[in-house]
Design a protein around this motif. Structure first.
Motif, PDB file in Angstrom:
ATOM      1  N   HIS A 207      43.167  -9.982  48.724  1.00 18.52           N
ATOM      2  CA  HIS A 207      42.659  -9.322  49.929  1.00 18.52           C
ATOM      3  C   HIS A 207      43.441  -8.048  50.269  1.00 18.52           C
ATOM      4  O   HIS A 207      42.866  -7.101  50.813  1.00 18.52           O
ATOM      5  N   GLU A 208      44.719  -8.023  49.942  1.00 21.46           N
ATOM      6  CA  GLU A 208      45.519  -6.826  50.212  1.00 21.46           C
ATOM      7  C   GLU A 208      45.050  -5.658  49.343  1.00 21.46           C
ATOM      8  O   GLU A 208      44.921  -4.528  49.820  1.00 21.46           O
TER       9      GLU A 208
ATOM     10  N   ARG B 109      41.801  -4.326  50.664  1.00 22.05           N
ATOM     11  CA  ARG B 109      41.998  -3.499  51.859  1.00 22.05           C
ATOM     12  C   ARG B 109      42.503  -2.113  51.486  1.00 22.05           C
ATOM     13  O   ARG B 109      42.008  -1.100  51.994  1.00 22.05           O
TER      14      ARG B 109
ATOM     15  N   LYS C 130      39.809  -0.095  49.822  1.00 19.80           N
ATOM     16  CA  LYS C 130      38.825   0.314  50.816  1.00 19.80           C
ATOM     17  C   LYS C 130      39.316   1.558  51.552  1.00 19.80           C
ATOM     18  O   LYS C 130      38.557   2.501  51.788  1.00 19.80           O
ATOM     19  N   GLN C 131      40.602   1.578  51.915  1.00 16.76           N
ATOM     20  CA  GLN C 131      41.177   2.754  52.568  1.00 16.76           C
ATOM     21  C   GLN C 131      41.150   3.968  51.645  1.00 16.76           C
ATOM     22  O   GLN C 131      40.866   5.090  52.082  1.00 16.76           O
TER      23      GLN C 131
END
Length: 200
Positions: free
Chosen positions: A141-142, A145, A148-149
């Motif tokens: 998940h990290e 994220r 995505k950024q």
């Protein structure tokens, strides 16, 4: 029969779609300006196609779980070679770096030397809305994220400075051997200042 009669009397019986149906696929495909024989030229072209397809995906706030790639020789010249390879992603994503990495790996599997390739395609499949998707508990998940950024940053830069102002590798350099032949392309009167219609 009743619906037909009402339609003939001017009464609409088909409800309007208030929400557009979900996309089934996004395709980025081009023919090359000249036959392509080198693997690194195909890598550059497919990298650009991935970038364009993922940009459309992100603009519509969608994710894809599968990617298909194909390369084709001229159908009128033998041997005609047109493989298609489907890649199942670890999870539904709009991560351009992950998708591009897997596409290049797949290209190496289907590429055959000494052939003149005329066209290549990237197809994003198994598309789902971003807001409705929950990654698997075992997914990183990290990393999702952070990627995505990164995607948001790329989008904002390209929106501010123009499409492909920043991209992956050398896929957007001008005068590439594989660039699509655009000698007879219609001018972009509304999007390119250099092609604005003038009257003297």
């Amino acid at each position: 029969m009743q619906r037909t009669v009402l339609e003939l009397q001017g009464l609409a019986c088909i409800e309007m779609e208030h929400t557009l149906p979900d996309k089934k696929q996004i395709i980025s495909s081009r023919s090359f300006g000249k036959p392509v024989t080198e693997l690194h030229h195909l890598k550059e072209a497919l990298t650009l196609f991935v970038r364009r397809a993922v940009a459309k995906l992100r603009k519509q706030q969608l994710l894809c779980a599968s990617v298909g790639i194909s390369i084709k020789t001229n159908r009128f010249v033998q041997p005609y070679y047109h493989p298609f390879l489907l890649i199942n992603l670890p999870h539904a994503t709009d991560d351009v770096l992950l998708i591009n990495h897997l596409v290049i790996q797949a290209l190496k599997k289907i590429f055959q030397p000494k052939l003149n390739y005329k066209r290549a395609s990237v197809v994003l499949l198994n598309i789902v809305p971003d807001h409705a998707y929950l990654p698997d508990l075992l997914a990183d998940h990290e990393q999702i994220r952070v990627r995505k950024q990164l995607g948001d940053t790329l989008d904002s830069i390209n929106k501010k400075y123009g499409r492909d102002a920043i991209s992956i590798g050398s896929c957007t350099f001008k005068d590439r051997h594989w660039a699509m032949c655009q000698a007879r392309k219609s001018p972009n009167y509304l999007s390119n200042w250099n092609e604005i219609l003038r009257f003297d």
